[in-house]
Design a protein around this motif. Structure first.
Motif, PDB file in Angstrom:
ATOM      1  N   ASN A 286      27.234  34.158 -16.772  1.00 17.76           N
ATOM      2  CA  ASN A 286      28.185  33.883 -17.849  1.00 17.76           C
ATOM      3  C   ASN A 286      29.143  35.057 -17.958  1.00 17.76           C
ATOM      4  O   ASN A 286      28.720  36.196 -18.110  1.00 17.76           O
ATOM      5  N   LYS A 287      30.438  34.779 -17.887  1.00 22.95           N
ATOM      6  CA  LYS A 287      31.432  35.854 -17.831  1.00 22.95           C
ATOM      7  C   LYS A 287      31.398  36.730 -19.072  1.00 22.95           C
ATOM      8  O   LYS A 287      31.679  37.928 -19.005  1.00 22.95           O
ATOM      9  N   LEU A 288      31.077  36.138 -20.231  1.00 25.43           N
ATOM     10  CA  LEU A 288      31.101  36.901 -21.471  1.00 25.43           C
ATOM     11  C   LEU A 288      30.148  38.075 -21.433  1.00 25.43           C
ATOM     12  O   LEU A 288      30.438  39.153 -21.952  1.00 25.43           O
ATOM     13  N   PHE A 289      28.982  37.893 -20.783  1.00 27.48           N
ATOM     14  CA  PHE A 289      27.962  38.934 -20.791  1.00 27.48           C
ATOM     15  C   PHE A 289      27.790  39.606 -19.427  1.00 27.48           C
ATOM     16  O   PHE A 289      26.769  40.213 -19.148  1.00 27.48           O
ATOM     17  N   ALA A 290      28.804  39.489 -18.591  1.00 30.82           N
ATOM     18  CA  ALA A 290      28.715  40.085 -17.258  1.00 30.82           C
ATOM     19  C   ALA A 290      28.616  41.598 -17.320  1.00 30.82           C
ATOM     20  O   ALA A 290      27.904  42.225 -16.528  1.00 30.82           O
ATOM     21  N   LEU A 291      29.319  42.225 -18.271  1.00 28.99           N
ATOM     22  CA  LEU A 291      29.328  43.683 -18.338  1.00 28.99           C
ATOM     23  C   LEU A 291      27.990  44.241 -18.806  1.00 28.99           C
ATOM     24  O   LEU A 291      27.497  45.238 -18.270  1.00 28.99           O
ATOM     25  N   SER A 292      27.404  43.616 -19.808  1.00 31.99           N
ATOM     26  CA  SER A 292      26.156  44.148 -20.359  1.00 31.99           C
ATOM     27  C   SER A 292      24.935  43.674 -19.590  1.00 31.99           C
ATOM     28  O   SER A 292      23.830  44.177 -19.803  1.00 31.99           O
ATOM     29  N   GLY A 293      25.100  42.724 -18.687  1.00 32.89           N
ATOM     30  CA  GLY A 293      23.961  42.234 -17.929  1.00 32.89           C
ATOM     31  C   GLY A 293      22.896  41.639 -18.818  1.00 32.89           C
ATOM     32  O   GLY A 293      21.728  42.017 -18.739  1.00 32.89           O
ATOM     33  N   SER A 294      23.271  40.697 -19.658  1.00 32.63           N
ATOM     34  CA  SER A 294      22.353  40.116 -20.630  1.00 32.63           C
ATOM     35  C   SER A 294      21.999  38.684 -20.252  1.00 32.63           C
ATOM     36  O   SER A 294      22.698  38.037 -19.481  1.00 32.63           O
ATOM     37  N   SER A 295      20.912  38.212 -20.835  1.00 32.63           N
ATOM     38  CA  SER A 295      20.504  36.826 -20.626  1.00 32.63           C
ATOM     39  C   SER A 295      20.626  36.058 -21.933  1.00 32.63           C
ATOM     40  O   SER A 295      20.399  36.605 -23.016  1.00 32.63           O
ATOM     41  N   VAL A 296      20.980  34.799 -21.820  1.00 28.28           N
ATOM     42  CA  VAL A 296      21.126  33.918 -22.976  1.00 28.28           C
ATOM     43  C   VAL A 296      20.311  32.659 -22.715  1.00 28.28           C
ATOM     44  O   VAL A 296      20.405  32.062 -21.643  1.00 28.28           O
ATOM     45  N   ILE A 297      19.497  32.281 -23.689  1.00 23.86           N
ATOM     46  CA  ILE A 297      18.722  31.043 -23.611  1.00 23.86           C
ATOM     47  C   ILE A 297      19.168  30.169 -24.775  1.00 23.86           C
ATOM     48  O   ILE A 297      19.097  30.583 -25.932  1.00 23.86           O
ATOM     49  N   THR A 298      19.653  28.968 -24.489  1.00 23.91           N
ATOM     50  CA  THR A 298      20.164  28.093 -25.539  1.00 23.91           C
ATOM     51  C   THR A 298      19.557  26.704 -25.410  1.00 23.91           C
ATOM     52  O   THR A 298      19.176  26.277 -24.319  1.00 23.91           O
ATOM     53  N   ALA A 299      19.496  26.001 -26.538  1.00 30.48           N
ATOM     54  CA  ALA A 299      19.039  24.606 -26.548  1.00 30.48           C
ATOM     55  C   ALA A 299      19.804  23.869 -27.631  1.00 30.48           C
ATOM     56  O   ALA A 299      19.997  24.399 -28.733  1.00 30.48           O
ATOM     57  N   PRO A 300      20.268  22.657 -27.367  1.00 32.98           N
ATOM     58  CA  PRO A 300      21.000  21.896 -28.377  1.00 32.98           C
ATOM     59  C   PRO A 300      20.043  21.235 -29.369  1.00 32.98           C
ATOM     60  O   PRO A 300      18.878  20.984 -29.055  1.00 32.98           O
ATOM     61  N   TYR A 301      20.540  20.992 -30.569  1.00 38.12           N
ATOM     62  CA  TYR A 301      19.773  20.183 -31.513  1.00 38.12           C
ATOM     63  C   TYR A 301      20.646  19.031 -31.987  1.00 38.12           C
ATOM     64  O   TYR A 301      21.872  19.086 -31.903  1.00 38.12           O
ATOM     65  N   ARG A 302      19.997  17.974 -32.475  1.00 42.65           N
ATOM     66  CA  ARG A 302      20.684  16.710 -32.682  1.00 42.65           C
ATOM     67  C   ARG A 302      20.645  16.255 -34.131  1.00 42.65           C
ATOM     68  O   ARG A 302      19.780  16.664 -34.901  1.00 42.65           O
ATOM     69  N   GLY A 303      21.574  15.380 -34.468  1.00 42.66           N
ATOM     70  CA  GLY A 303      21.625  14.800 -35.794  1.00 42.66           C
ATOM     71  C   GLY A 303      20.856  13.500 -35.859  1.00 42.66           C
ATOM     72  O   GLY A 303      20.179  13.097 -34.890  1.00 42.66           O
ATOM     73  N   ALA A 304      20.979  12.808 -36.994  1.00 41.81           N
ATOM     74  CA  ALA A 304      20.214  11.585 -37.207  1.00 41.81           C
ATOM     75  C   ALA A 304      20.570  10.498 -36.205  1.00 41.81           C
ATOM     76  O   ALA A 304      19.733   9.661 -35.857  1.00 41.81           O
ATOM     77  N   ASP A 305      21.818  10.504 -35.711  1.00 36.25           N
ATOM     78  CA  ASP A 305      22.240   9.473 -34.762  1.00 36.25           C
ATOM     79  C   ASP A 305      21.936   9.833 -33.319  1.00 36.25           C
ATOM     80  O   ASP A 305      22.312   9.110 -32.397  1.00 36.25           O
ATOM     81  N   GLY A 306      21.247  10.973 -33.106  1.00 34.94           N
ATOM     82  CA  GLY A 306      20.880  11.376 -31.754  1.00 34.94           C
ATOM     83  C   GLY A 306      21.932  12.185 -31.028  1.00 34.94           C
ATOM     84  O   GLY A 306      21.683  12.684 -29.930  1.00 34.94           O
ATOM     85  N   ARG A 307      23.107  12.339 -31.628  1.00 26.27           N
ATOM     86  CA  ARG A 307      24.152  13.128 -30.978  1.00 26.27           C
ATOM     87  C   ARG A 307      23.940  14.620 -31.216  1.00 26.27           C
ATOM     88  O   ARG A 307      23.422  15.027 -32.271  1.00 26.27           O
ATOM     89  N   ILE A 308      24.337  15.436 -30.256  1.00 25.76           N
ATOM     90  CA  ILE A 308      24.209  16.882 -30.387  1.00 25.76           C
ATOM     91  C   ILE A 308      25.172  17.381 -31.466  1.00 25.76           C
ATOM     92  O   ILE A 308      26.363  17.081 -31.430  1.00 25.76           O
ATOM     93  N   VAL A 309      24.640  18.128 -32.431  1.00 25.13           N
ATOM     94  CA  VAL A 309      25.474  18.647 -33.518  1.00 25.13           C
ATOM     95  C   VAL A 309      25.559  20.172 -33.513  1.00 25.13           C
ATOM     96  O   VAL A 309      26.403  20.749 -34.185  1.00 25.13           O
ATOM     97  N   GLY A 310      24.690  20.838 -32.775  1.00 23.53           N
ATOM     98  CA  GLY A 310      24.710  22.302 -32.756  1.00 23.53           C
ATOM     99  C   GLY A 310      23.847  22.842 -31.646  1.00 23.53           C
ATOM    100  O   GLY A 310      23.214  22.102 -30.885  1.00 23.53           O
ATOM    101  N   VAL A 311      23.826  24.166 -31.553  1.00 22.13           N
ATOM    102  CA  VAL A 311      23.060  24.851 -30.512  1.00 22.13           C
ATOM    103  C   VAL A 311      22.367  26.049 -31.133  1.00 22.13           C
ATOM    104  O   VAL A 311      22.932  26.733 -31.989  1.00 22.13           O
ATOM    105  N   VAL A 312      21.132  26.303 -30.719  1.00 17.19           N
ATOM    106  CA  VAL A 312      20.395  27.485 -31.156  1.00 17.19           C
ATOM    107  C   VAL A 312      19.964  28.249 -29.903  1.00 17.19           C
ATOM    108  O   VAL A 312      19.735  27.643 -28.850  1.00 17.19           O
ATOM    109  N   GLY A 313      19.875  29.574 -30.007  1.00 16.88           N
ATOM    110  CA  GLY A 313      19.494  30.332 -28.819  1.00 16.88           C
ATOM    111  C   GLY A 313      19.250  31.792 -29.118  1.00 16.88           C
ATOM    112  O   GLY A 313      19.355  32.242 -30.266  1.00 16.88           O
ATOM    113  N   VAL A 314      18.925  32.530 -28.078  1.00 17.46           N
ATOM    114  CA  VAL A 314      18.685  33.967 -28.187  1.00 17.46           C
ATOM    115  C   VAL A 314      19.449  34.681 -27.086  1.00 17.46           C
ATOM    116  O   VAL A 314      19.788  34.096 -26.060  1.00 17.46           O
ATOM    117  N   ILE A 315      19.699  35.964 -27.325  1.00 19.21           N
ATOM    118  CA  ILE A 315      20.356  36.796 -26.329  1.00 19.21           C
ATOM    119  C   ILE A 315      19.673  38.148 -26.301  1.00 19.21           C
ATOM    120  O   ILE A 315      19.295  38.707 -27.332  1.00 19.21           O
TER     121      ILE A 315
END
Length: 341
Positions: A286-315
């Motif tokens: 990921n270009k954003l974290f290329a300088l710091s050499g970091s890892s990002v783990i993300t997963a989407p979460y969904r609303g009542a209709d099953g569509r993705i409404v947001g993302v949660v993760g760690v860095i």
């Protein structure tokens, strides 16, 4: 390269070395691996294999140590083909369950608490994109600023007030501004932006709006100016202090600066939303974290209709305990989906 491209001996040594590195954060030498007992190989034999793995670009030798560390390419191979994921324990799931409950609190507060809990469990900075409810229109006023420029003052049903500068034809009659205001406040007040735009299109198409083309275009432009960022998601980051524990102050400084780039972070999480599943970015992937050499783990979460409404993760640093952190992020996303349903 895939795991199947490695010999059995190379695969075992590589896995043991990466496991040791992710646990200790220090370069791993052949003597350390030989003492594990499970390999049954001499340090010299292990060194030869490590040299082969280095030539394949999976390991690197820091100039300050005789040991080896996995490269970003090596970590990707490990995560995709060798990692054995451990399920979150009862204490971890209970903590996330407790925080990801409504308890009458505003949604943004609940998501903030849940993100803080995720940060504590992962010992990383945690982040979440909060879906912002689409604003409802109460009033729209137009204030002339200069020839060809008008300030649109948008008032929401919740009392929020936002301003947008619109570029309009310089010879636009003042009567058009008044007509646009009157139409919006009489016909569109109380509607969401999507509903207001839809009604405008329908009434113009059916000649019920009683608006000329210039006035209709101006109303549409005013609504579009608000909707373009009026419902922009909110990014919450918690636990940045955990990044100070990495010991590499220069990288930590870069990472903290990267975290301040809110728009870039939101763009990264938008990429994660499009992935429709848990995603792991390692270092320069990921270009954003290329300088710091970091890892990002993300997963989407969904609303009542099953569509993705947001993302949660760690860095955090690339030396993450992926096997433990990945399922915690995944579990948190599942609980947020349940919260939103």
């Amino acid at each position: 390269m895939s795991v199947s491209d490695l010999s059995d001996r190379s695969r075992i040594i590589f896995r043991e070395l990466v496991d040791s590195f992710l646990t200790t954060g220090t370069p791993v030498g052949s003597r350390t691996l030989s003492k594990l007992g499970s390999l049954g190989l001499s340090p010299a034999s292990i060194r030869n294999v490590m040299q082969d793995l280095e030539e394949l670009g999976l390991l690197a030798a820091p100039h300050t140590s005789a040991g080896r560390i996995p490269t970003e390419r090596g970590l990707r191979l490990f995560v995709d083909g060798m990692m054995q994921v451990a399920q979150p324990d009862a204490r971890e799931t209970a903590l996330i369950d407790r925080e990801a409950s409504t308890s009458g609190a505003p949604l943004e507060e609940v998501l903030s608490r849940t993100t803080a809990a995720l940060s504590g469990l992962s010992q990383c900075a945690a982040m979440v994109v909060v879906p912002k409810a689409e604003p409802q229109l109460r009033a729209l006023n137009f204030v002339p600023l200069a020839p060809g420029r008008v300030l649109a003052v948008l008032v929401g049903m919740d009392g929020s007030v936002e301003n947008r500068v619109l570029d309009l034809p310089p010879d636009l009659p003042a009567a058009v501004l008044a007509q646009a205001e009157n139409y919006v406040n009489a016909r569109l007040s109380g509607l969401s932006l999507t509903a207001a735009s839809g009604r405008l299109r329908q009434e113009v198409a059916a000649n019920r709006a009683e608006l000329d083309r210039l006035t209709a275009d101006m109303v549409a432009q005013g609504l579009a100016a608000w909707s373009s960022d009026g419902a922009r998601p909110i990014l919450i980051v918690r636990g940045s202090a955990h990044l100070l524990d990495s010991g590499d102050l220069d990288r930590t400084r870069l990472l903290l600066e990267e975290l301040e780039a809110k728009e870039e972070m939101a763009r990264l999480l938008d990429q994660a939303r499009e992935a429709d599943a848990l995603k792991i970015f390692i270092g320069a992937e990921n270009k954003l974290f290329a300088l710091s050499g970091s890892s990002v783990i993300t997963a989407p979460y969904r609303g009542a209709d099953g569509r993705i409404v947001g993302v949660v993760g760690v860095i955090g640093p690339t030396r993450l305990n992926y096997a433990r952190v990945v399922p915690i992020v995944d579990f948190t996303a599942n609980r947020l989906s349940r919260l939103m349903s």
